[in-house]
Write an enzyme that holds these catalytic residues in place. Sequence first.
Site, PDB file in Angstrom:
ATOM      1  CE  LYS A   1      -7.683   3.604 -11.638  1.00  0.00           C
ATOM      2  NZ  LYS A   1      -7.949   2.944 -12.937  1.00  0.00           N
TER       3      LYS A   1
ATOM      4  N   GLY B   1       0.814  -1.195   0.000  1.00  0.00           N
ATOM      5  CA  GLY B   1       0.000   0.000   0.000  1.00  0.00           C
ATOM      6  C   GLY B   1       0.851   1.249   0.000  1.00  0.00           C
ATOM      7  N   PRO B   2       0.232   2.410  -0.173  1.00  0.00           N
ATOM      8  CG  PRO B   2      -1.389   4.058  -0.236  1.00  0.00           C
ATOM      9  CD  PRO B   2      -1.211   2.587  -0.377  1.00  0.00           C
ATOM     10  N   PRO B   3       2.546   4.954   1.127  1.00  0.00           N
ATOM     11  CG  PRO B   3       4.410   6.199   0.494  1.00  0.00           C
ATOM     12  CD  PRO B   3       3.108   5.682  -0.022  1.00  0.00           C
ATOM     13  N   GLY B   4       2.465   5.623   4.660  1.00  0.00           N
ATOM     14  CA  GLY B   4       1.699   6.262   5.726  1.00  0.00           C
ATOM     15  C   GLY B   4       0.393   5.604   6.084  1.00  0.00           C
ATOM     16  CB  VAL B   5      -1.769   3.023   4.674  1.00  0.00           C
ATOM     17  CG1 VAL B   5      -2.106   4.013   3.579  1.00  0.00           C
ATOM     18  CG2 VAL B   5      -0.809   1.964   4.157  1.00  0.00           C
ATOM     19  N   GLY B   6       0.176   2.603   7.628  1.00  0.00           N
ATOM     20  CA  GLY B   6       0.318   1.808   8.849  1.00  0.00           C
ATOM     21  C   GLY B   6       0.817   0.400   8.645  1.00  0.00           C
ATOM     22  CE  LYS B   7       3.614  -0.075   3.244  1.00  0.00           C
ATOM     23  NZ  LYS B   7       3.168   1.336   3.224  1.00  0.00           N
ATOM     24  CB  THR B   8       6.232  -0.237   9.649  1.00  0.00           C
ATOM     25  OG1 THR B   8       6.749  -0.162   8.314  1.00  0.00           O
ATOM     26  CG2 THR B   8       7.337  -0.663  10.599  1.00  0.00           C
TER      27      THR B   8
ATOM     28  CB  SER C   1      -7.899   2.858 -16.451  1.00  0.00           C
ATOM     29  OG  SER C   1      -6.912   3.671 -15.865  1.00  0.00           O
TER      30      SER C   1
END
Length: 798
Positions: free
Chosen positions: A719, A352-359, A676
């Site tokens: 999107k 996912g994009p940066p800053g979404v809480g993966k780590t 698209s």
Amino acid sequence: MEVYETLPIVPLRDVVVFPHMMMPFVIGRPASTRALDHALARDKRVFLAAQHDAQTDDPAPKDIYTMGCVANVVQSLKLPDGNVKVLVEGVDRARAIEWKEDKGFFRVVVKLLPKVKDPEGDVEGAMGRVVALFEQYVKLSNNLHYDAMIAAVRVDDPGKLSDTIAAHLVVSVEEKQNLLEIISPLERLNRIAAILEIEVDKLQVDRRIQSRVKKQMEKAQKEYYLNEKMKAIQKELGRKDEKGNEVDDLKRKIEQARMPPDVMEKAIQELKRLEAMPPMSAEATVSRNYLDWLIGVPWHKKTRESRDLKRAEQILHEDHYGLEKVKERILEFLAVRALVQKPKATILTFAGPPGVGKTSLAKSIARAMNRKFVRLSLGGVRDEAEIRGHRRTYIGAFPGQIIQMMKKAGSVNPVFLLDEVDKMSMDFRGDPSAALLEVLDPEQNHTFLDHYLDVEYDLSNVMFICTANILHTVPQALKDRMEVLNLPGYTEQEKTEIAKQFLVPKALTGSGLTKSNITFADDALSTLIQRYTREAGVRNLEREIASICRKVARRVVAEGKTYGEEVTPERVTHHLGVPRFRPTMAEERNEIGIATGLAWTEVGGEILVTEATLMPGRGRLTLTGKLGDVMQESAQAALSYVRSKADEFGLPNDFHRRLDVHVHVPEGAIPKDGPSAGITMATALVSAVSRVPTRRDVAMTGEITLRGKVLPIGGVKEKVLAAHRAGVTTIILPKENEKDLADIPKPVLDVLKVHLVDTMEEVLKIALTEPLPAFPTAAGAPGPAQVTESVADDTRPH
């Protein structure tokens, strides 16, 4: 006057006799013995010359130097073995002119060489220099008696001086023969000076080396003596020596480590090698470090895993808001572990994009499972040895990061986070992603082999979690071993809750403020989200909240701790300045030739406006906005579709011959690509040609075919969330993407009107403000709109 003399010749091996030189040697060859007897029977004078090759036993005239020395036999003594020991004294230089064979030996006619007199001044300077160098040479040499040599060179005759020194030089026979053949004393002295300089330098180097070796030997002997003395003292006191203590300590640790049998055997062998080594040797240090790593890595120690699903669910909700699908998958994983004693390992990958809480989500999983947590960042790693380690043959070798992190964890079942797995690269040192294949394969990682440890290590109990922003840079073989969970981004409502529950309290703590100093109104947080950030995650939102807190902290310091402030939308603007983004659509009204599309990027979804305009010309299609090849082809397909449907749309059949078409996607510096945007460009073209405006409140995405079919696309959730963030309320999606609506949060779907279409005709009915002549009147779609994805590139129609 030239002087000639006929003398018996005695060839010499490895010896050159000089005038004024007393030389003892042994004669054993029959020819030489007969030549000596002939000389003793007459005037005791012989001619001595060196052989070219000392290995020749029966030398012919060609094997002997022609320049030699006439000598007197001072003494001779027959030895029991038949040899004769003689002492000779060199008299004059002479050159052999003619050879005569006589009763088993040679006699030669020699020409005595007269002495040469050189200029006084030059000779004296050369003599002084040579004497000084010879004194240094004698001091440094261990083979010459200093006092005797100094006495021998105290002469005034330059020829005698040069011959005396030459006779005592430790140089090759060839070099001595060269000196013998130099007639001039001055030239001979200069040559001797050059030789002495070289020999003195060599002896000085030898002396330094010997001194260094002697010191090292003395140090080693001293250490050995002291070590032996310490052993004796320890023995008297009833104690064991330090090395014995170290070996016993390592042996005890090896037994306590509970290693597998093959590893235990290797450790014991290495310990025996260490015991036989000198304690201060470099090899002992390498061996000791290896044993320390074998002992330090966990082989059996586990942390007791928590399988309480309610507690795990509570921890996940405490640490993260939203992400319901991800949390559900984690709880399923824990439920399987509660039912199966040793389940098959699963490699979870959060994309996912940066800053979404993966780590932070990986940390929460470790806390929920009561496991140790270790993190290895793979960003920028390009060396295979970072994963597998270096072999012990290299100086300063260490295990790879996998083993190092396992030692840091201290247990065989940690949660192991491989962060930024998409940022790895490769170079001449190897491909680290290929080394990860073994680590992340449950069928192989129970026998992971680190180059440094050189024993198999079991990683099957480790829970590996990977994180990535994008997956297309991850090698397919590595991706095949992962179970990917997408974290697409947060809705505005989720961001507001995250800010209230997590970001604001964290910012207050970081700024030293209390709730009495600052409070954030809900509409202030909405203003921050809408007008000061535009991202999938919450990192920029966290920075903006922290910025406001710092400004309030300054007021608290200036006015006292009783100062308090409620942050409202107006105060947000006061603290942070002019808003960076507009909260709704950029287009304020319906316009001709403009359509809004939806795009996917690495940091989440975005909206892009597609513009189409017509100009008098010859049917040329121009595409701008830094569009990729796929988007250029989409624009060509869209134009071909519009041309093929000209009659049905009520358009002039020859419109493409009289007009040039220009399609542009703003923010031209940003590269764009993908299929698209097909229906977006087709809508903009139809609007431009038919002069019917498009609805400003409609956004769309989908691939177009030449027949007008709308094909499915990817990134639907990102999107739709981007459209929601931008204020769009009506969205057109391909019908085959209906399944993807299940991933979109219900609060977002509740405020959006989603149209699922199969054909381009359905798109135009919804997107245009009024029907084209070929269509019956159709219901439109309300609400604000926004911009979408990518656009095609420059192409000319056929």
